[in-house]
Design an enzyme around this catalytic site. Structure first.
Site, PDB file in Angstrom:
ATOM      1  N   ASP A  16       0.820  -1.215   0.000  1.00 43.14           N
ATOM      2  CA  ASP A  16       0.000   0.000   0.000  1.00 43.14           C
ATOM      3  C   ASP A  16       0.854   1.265   0.000  1.00 43.14           C
ATOM      4  O   ASP A  16       1.971   1.276   0.517  1.00 43.14           O
ATOM      5  CB  ASP A  16      -0.892  -0.030   1.245  1.00 43.14           C
ATOM      6  N   ASN A  64     -10.584  -3.093  -6.151  1.00 44.43           N
ATOM      7  CA  ASN A  64      -9.737  -2.170  -6.917  1.00 44.43           C
ATOM      8  C   ASN A  64     -10.279  -1.860  -8.321  1.00 44.43           C
ATOM      9  O   ASN A  64      -9.803  -0.938  -8.988  1.00 44.43           O
ATOM     10  CB  ASN A  64      -8.293  -2.688  -7.022  1.00 44.43           C
TER      11      ASN A  64
HETATM   12  C1  FPP Z   1      -2.106   0.065  -3.251  1.00 47.09           C
HETATM   13  O1  FPP Z   1      -1.573   1.371  -3.223  1.00 47.09           O
HETATM   14  C2  FPP Z   1      -1.558  -0.655  -4.398  1.00 47.09           C
HETATM   15  C3  FPP Z   1      -2.297  -1.259  -5.369  1.00 47.09           C
HETATM   16  C4  FPP Z   1      -3.767  -1.256  -5.388  1.00 47.09           C
HETATM   17  C5  FPP Z   1      -1.652  -1.921  -6.511  1.00 47.09           C
HETATM   18  C6  FPP Z   1      -0.424  -2.707  -6.155  1.00 47.09           C
HETATM   19  C7  FPP Z   1       0.151  -3.229  -7.379  1.00 47.09           C
HETATM   20  C8  FPP Z   1       1.466  -3.314  -7.637  1.00 47.09           C
HETATM   21  C9  FPP Z   1       2.537  -2.956  -6.681  1.00 47.09           C
HETATM   22  C10 FPP Z   1       1.907  -3.857  -8.941  1.00 47.09           C
HETATM   23  C11 FPP Z   1       1.619  -5.318  -8.962  1.00 47.09           C
HETATM   24  C12 FPP Z   1       2.478  -6.004  -9.827  1.00 47.09           C
HETATM   25  C13 FPP Z   1       3.022  -7.199  -9.582  1.00 47.09           C
HETATM   26  C14 FPP Z   1       4.031  -7.626 -10.506  1.00 47.09           C
HETATM   27  C15 FPP Z   1       2.685  -8.088  -8.460  1.00 47.09           C
HETATM   28  P1  FPP Z   1      -2.555   2.591  -3.466  1.00 47.09           P
HETATM   29  O2  FPP Z   1      -2.630   2.858  -4.918  1.00 47.09           O
HETATM   30  O3  FPP Z   1      -3.857   2.320  -2.805  1.00 47.09           O
HETATM   31  O4  FPP Z   1      -1.796   3.736  -2.761  1.00 47.09           O
HETATM   32  P2  FPP Z   1      -2.448   4.991  -2.018  1.00 47.09           P
HETATM   33  O5  FPP Z   1      -3.181   4.437  -0.818  1.00 47.09           O
HETATM   34  O6  FPP Z   1      -1.263   5.802  -1.647  1.00 47.09           O
HETATM   35  O7  FPP Z   1      -3.339   5.662  -3.005  1.00 47.09           O
END
Ligand code: FPP
Length: 239
Positions: A16, A64
Site C-alpha cells: 500500500d 480495486n
Molecule cells: C495500493 O496502493 C496498491 C495497489 C492497489 C496496486 C499494487 C500493485 C502493484 C505494486 C503492482 C503489482 C504487480 C506485480 C508484478 C505483483 P494505493 O494505490 O492504494 O496507494 P495509495 O493508498 O497511496 O493511493
C-alpha cells in the site's frame, strides 16, 4: 541475523501507498505502482534468500476495479510484464527455488494474463524454496463465498454431510489450500486495516504496520518486521 527457527513460515504483504508515493513527487499514481512492482521483486527475492517458505503479496483486490480504467490498465500491464519476465527467467527462478501461485478470481482477467498465469503455474518446479503467492482480483470474503458455494453443491449432491463440514473442509477450498496460514502480515503506508486480505487465514496472524510507503519499503524494513515478529509471544488462544 535472525535465528532461523524464529522466522515466520508465511508472510503476507499489503503493498500500500503507491499512489501517495507518486503524488508526493508530482508523478502520476501509476509511477508509484511501477516502483511498487520493483519493490515486490526485491522483497520476494530477499525472502527466498533468507529462507521464508511462503510469501503472499496483495496486488489487486476485488474492490480495486473501482479505480479509473487507466490505472487498472497499468496495474494489469505490470502484472503482464511480471509474467513475461518470469517466463524469460524461468531457469534463474528455478535455481532460486521460486514457485509462483496466483490467488483470486482470475476468470475475469484479460485472457492473455490468465493464460500466462496458468502456464506459469503448470511450469512450477517439483522442488522449491519459496512459494510466492500473488493475489490478483482477490477478496477474502469472495474466497469464502466461493468455498461456501462448493460446500453447498457437494451437500446437495449427497457427496458431503453437513455434519462433516469442519475448518479443514473450508481451508481446503481456499486458494491457499495446502499452505500454512500467514504468521505475519505486513502493512506499510500508515493504514491499520486488513482490507479483505486473507480473511480466514489471518485468524491468528501477527500484524506489523509501518508509515513507510510501499515504493520506499526496503529489505531493512522487512528485517525490522521479522525482528519484531521474533519477539512476539504467540499463544493461539492458550496461555
Ligand atoms: C495500493 O496502493 C496498491 C495497489 C492497489 C496496486 C499494487 C500493485 C502493484 C505494486 C503492482 C503489482 C504487480 C506485480 C508484478 C505483483 P494505493 O494505490 O492504494 O496507494 P495509495 O493508498 O497511496 O493511493
Amino acid at each position: 541475523m535472525i535465528d532461523k527457527s524464529l522466522l515466520p513460515q508465511h508472510v503476507g504483504v499489503i503493498m500500500d501507498g503507491n499512489g501517495r508515493w507518486a503524488k508526493k513527487r508530482g508523478l502520476p499514481r501509476t509511477e508509484g505502482h511501477r516502483r511498487g512492482a520493483e519493490v515486490f521483486r526485491t522483497i520476494s527475492t530477499y525472502a527466498s534468500d533468507i529462507g521464508i517458505p511462503y510469501m503472499t503479496f496483495y496486488a489487486f483486490s476485488t474492490e480495486n476495479w473501482k479505480r479509473p480504467e487507466s490505472e487498472v490498465a497499468v496495474i494489469m500491464d505490470l502484472f503482464r510484464d511480471f509474467l513475461h519476465e518470469a517466463e524469460d527467467r524461468r531457469a534463474e527462478n528455478e535455481k532460486r527455488g521460486f514457485r509462483f501461485h496466483f490467488i483470486g478470481d482470475l476468470t475475469v482477467l484479460p485472457e492473455d494474463i490468465r493464460a500466462l498465469a496458468d502456464y506459469m503455474e503448470s511450469q512450477n518446479p517439483e522442488t522449491w524454496r519459496t512459494t510466492v503467492n500473488v493475489a490478483v482480483n482477490y477478496g477474502g470474503r469472495s474466497e469464502l463465498v466461493h468455498a461456501a458455494r462448493e460446500i453447498a453443491s457437494r451437500v446437495r449432491d449427497g457427496a458431503l454431510s453437513p455434519d462433516a463440514v469442519n475448518e479443514q473442509t473450508i481451508a481446503e477450498l481456499l486458494y491457499t489450500r495446502g499452505q500454512p496460514d500467514p504468521d505475519l502480515i505486513i502493512r506499510p503506508s500508515g493504514e491499520y486495516r486488513l482490507s479483505n486480505f486473507l480473511t480466514w487465514q489471518s485468524a491468528y496472524s501477527e500484524f506489523w504496520f509501518s508509515d513507510v510507503l510501499w515504493p520506499d519499503f526496503t529489505t531493512d524494513d522487512f528485517d525490522r518486521a521479522l525482528e519484531d515478529f521474533a519477539r512476539r509471544s504467540r499463544r493461539f488462544g492458550g496461555i
